[in-house]
Scaffold this motif. Sequence first.
Motif, short mmCIF file in Angstrom:
data_model
loop_
_atom_site.label_atom_id
_atom_site.label_comp_id
_atom_site.label_asym_id
_atom_site.label_seq_id
_atom_site.Cartn_x
_atom_site.Cartn_y
_atom_site.Cartn_z
N TYR A 185 21.98 27.40 19.22
CA TYR A 185 20.74 27.65 19.95
C TYR A 185 20.10 28.97 19.53
CZ TYR A 185 17.72 28.88 23.87
OH TYR A 185 16.65 29.28 24.63
N MET A 186 20.89 29.99 19.36
CA MET A 186 20.37 31.30 18.99
C MET A 186 19.71 31.28 17.61
SD MET A 186 22.45 34.88 18.58
CE MET A 186 23.43 34.48 20.01
N HIS A 187 20.27 30.57 16.68
CA HIS A 187 19.75 30.57 15.31
C HIS A 187 18.56 29.64 15.12
CE1 HIS A 187 23.74 32.14 13.36
NE2 HIS A 187 23.16 33.02 14.15
N HIS A 188 18.51 28.51 15.85
CA HIS A 188 17.55 27.46 15.49
C HIS A 188 16.67 26.97 16.62
CE1 HIS A 188 19.64 27.13 11.64
NE2 HIS A 188 20.78 27.04 12.31
N TYR A 189 17.04 27.16 17.89
CA TYR A 189 16.34 26.45 18.96
C TYR A 189 15.81 27.38 20.05
CZ TYR A 189 18.52 22.42 16.76
OH TYR A 189 18.93 21.47 15.86
N THR A 190 15.62 28.64 19.78
CA THR A 190 15.04 29.52 20.79
C THR A 190 13.54 29.32 20.94
OG1 THR A 190 14.81 31.27 19.13
CG2 THR A 190 16.82 31.26 20.47
N GLY A 191 12.87 28.80 19.92
CA GLY A 191 11.43 28.63 19.98
C GLY A 191 10.66 29.89 19.65
N LEU A 192 11.35 30.96 19.28
CA LEU A 192 10.69 32.22 18.94
C LEU A 192 10.55 32.34 17.43
CD1 LEU A 192 12.61 34.62 21.34
CD2 LEU A 192 10.45 33.43 21.76
N ASP A 193 9.48 32.96 17.02
CA ASP A 193 9.25 33.18 15.59
C ASP A 193 9.94 34.46 15.15
OD1 ASP A 193 8.35 32.81 13.06
OD2 ASP A 193 6.33 33.58 13.42
N LEU A 194 11.25 34.52 15.43
CA LEU A 194 12.03 35.71 15.12
C LEU A 194 13.32 35.30 14.43
CD1 LEU A 194 11.70 37.64 18.51
CD2 LEU A 194 10.42 38.07 16.41
N HIS A 195 13.82 36.18 13.61
CA HIS A 195 15.07 35.95 12.89
C HIS A 195 16.20 36.53 13.74
CE1 HIS A 195 17.58 35.13 9.39
NE2 HIS A 195 18.12 36.34 9.54
N LEU A 196 16.74 35.72 14.65
CA LEU A 196 17.75 36.20 15.59
C LEU A 196 19.13 36.14 14.95
CD1 LEU A 196 16.58 34.62 18.96
CD2 LEU A 196 16.30 36.96 18.18
N VAL A 197 19.81 37.27 15.00
CA VAL A 197 21.18 37.40 14.50
C VAL A 197 21.99 38.11 15.59
CG1 VAL A 197 22.66 38.33 12.70
CG2 VAL A 197 20.39 37.50 12.12
N HIS A 198 23.18 37.61 15.84
CA HIS A 198 24.02 38.23 16.86
C HIS A 198 24.65 39.53 16.34
CE1 HIS A 198 27.32 38.85 19.68
NE2 HIS A 198 26.67 38.07 20.52
N ASN A 199 25.26 39.46 15.18
CA ASN A 199 25.84 40.62 14.48
C ASN A 199 27.03 41.24 15.22
OD1 ASN A 199 25.95 42.35 12.26
ND2 ASN A 199 24.77 43.96 13.28
N ARG A 200 27.54 40.59 16.26
CA ARG A 200 28.73 41.09 16.95
C ARG A 200 29.65 39.94 17.34
NH1 ARG A 200 26.65 45.23 15.66
NH2 ARG A 200 26.73 47.26 16.69
N ILE A 201 29.67 38.87 16.57
CA ILE A 201 30.54 37.75 16.90
C ILE A 201 31.99 38.14 16.63
CG2 ILE A 201 31.17 35.39 16.25
CD1 ILE A 201 28.69 35.55 17.93
N LYS A 202 32.78 38.10 17.67
CA LYS A 202 34.22 38.35 17.59
C LYS A 202 34.86 37.81 18.86
CE LYS A 202 33.41 43.07 19.25
NZ LYS A 202 33.62 44.51 18.98
N SER A 203 36.16 37.82 18.89
CA SER A 203 36.85 37.23 20.03
C SER A 203 36.65 38.04 21.31
CB SER A 203 38.35 37.11 19.72
OG SER A 203 38.90 38.38 19.39
N ARG A 204 36.36 39.33 21.20
CA ARG A 204 36.15 40.14 22.40
C ARG A 204 34.72 40.05 22.94
NH1 ARG A 204 40.26 43.12 23.99
NH2 ARG A 204 41.97 43.50 22.52
N SER A 205 33.81 39.46 22.20
CA SER A 205 32.45 39.26 22.70
C SER A 205 32.23 37.86 23.25
CB SER A 205 31.44 39.51 21.57
OG SER A 205 31.62 38.57 20.52
N ILE A 206 33.31 37.10 23.43
CA ILE A 206 33.25 35.75 24.02
C ILE A 206 34.07 35.77 25.30
CG2 ILE A 206 33.77 33.30 23.69
CD1 ILE A 206 33.43 33.71 20.71
N ILE A 207 33.45 35.41 26.41
CA ILE A 207 34.11 35.40 27.71
C ILE A 207 34.52 33.98 28.05
CG2 ILE A 207 33.87 35.95 30.16
CD1 ILE A 207 33.92 38.38 28.35
N VAL A 208 35.77 33.81 28.46
CA VAL A 208 36.30 32.52 28.89
C VAL A 208 36.31 32.50 30.41
CG1 VAL A 208 38.23 30.91 28.78
CG2 VAL A 208 37.70 32.36 26.81
N THR A 209 35.62 31.54 31.00
CA THR A 209 35.49 31.44 32.45
C THR A 209 36.43 30.36 32.98
OG1 THR A 209 33.67 29.84 32.29
CG2 THR A 209 33.09 32.17 32.35
#
Length: 473
Positions: free
Chosen positions: A262-286
């Motif tokens: 969704y972040m890369h392709h389906y936000t609908g914004l004309d912006l180049h969105l990059v997370h740049n912090r993907i790692k196991s500590r930036s993902i929360i398991v609920t």
Amino acid sequence: MHNHKRVSSMSTAPFGIGPNTPLFRKSTSFPVTHLWLQDSKYKYPKTPNTISLTTSLSQIFYFFFFHMCRPKRNTNAIDPKKPITVTATNEPPTSASTDPITESTRRDSSKNSYSYSSTSTSSTTLSSARRSLPQNPTIYSFSDISSATNNFRSTRISSNSWRCSLPSASDAVVVHRKIRRRIQPPQLHRLLFQICKCHHVSLARLLGAAVSADNLYLVYEHAAGANLADCLRSPKNPNFTVLSTWISRMQVAADAAQALEYMHHYTGLDLHLVHNRIKSRSIIVTEPSFNAKVCYFGAALLAGEIPGVIEKIKPDTATKMDRSDSRSMRVERTVGYAAPESSKDEVVSQKSDVFAFGVVMLELISGEEPVQYRYDEKRRDVYERVSVVERAREALERGRVRQWVDWRLKDSFPEEVAEKMTRVALSCVHVEADQRPDMRRVAGKISKLYLQSKAWSERMGVRTDLTASFAPR
């Protein structure tokens, strides 16, 4: 042959009703038929006039009997054949209901004593959905952030994030980032408003931001749970893991992949969105279904880590880069998750997110850390640096994927699906960025493998409808 008589208008009809009466003004003479009516006193031919008289009396009797004796019709009843129309009025909507559907339903129910449960249910659902959507982002001051975090001494979630309570957010997380490129306040507000319009169930919601000198403080909603690294590797008990089943790990992988897609392709914004912090500590398991939420959405864009975006928002107010700005544009690299091209030309792209997500997938499969240092027995006092990517390639080449998968799963996983997941993860960590798939393809493959894992889990589940007894028969 029979002769037809002419009967005068004053023929012997009972009650003195004849063809000249006001009720029947027809011809004064007509032929007599062969039919005769027998009466106790009178014998008279059955003429067309008498037939009409008998029929009319029956109709009059039927009309008065049924219309005088039947109960009154309820004016509040609903005619199913009649379409329901809503009459619009020129009254302005009140502050209590600004939705046109809810307002028209209220006016219609005030005129009639009935209402449809489906209409009220739909209006309630729309109202609750509207209230759940985030409002406009809030621009906080540094004093607000400092007082909310008790001068940054409140509960610390990580090295640069604190849990606190703000007036517009009762439970929030403040994340600190260093600004890599200066942004004017109007640009920040415009960019923040665009990012806050993006909604996904697997993304932590951005609520506001604050700027102080070269420091950026982002306010996110707090996601109750634990980060993926702690769920996989407990620091107190290495033999325990929260994600002790294969299907729970596939659920985390599918949610994180859909969030990045969704972040890369389906936000609908004309912006180049990059997370740049993907790692196991930036993902929360609920809990309780082990769903995943990706944190820090939009932080790289607001901190100026993606070059070229600020000029795209408003070129006339964009500041020029000087020597100090060039030094500050250096990309922060996370050990074990950084793509090979990020250390060469300092480029941040969506392919970098794909590489980091591939490392996270390998962590989910093996339970290992992205980088390990193991002791070299041949060369003493020497520790060799080994990455999870190298161990996965070695296991796939030797056909030892089953032995490489996390042993805490107790060998309870579909071996074919685990091997396919390993191949997908290794395609994401390809050395060449052009050879890596985009997140649409990765999310599609993981979703397919998740369905296969779910079918396997249901098929291999423990049956509860069986009983066993050791007593003698």
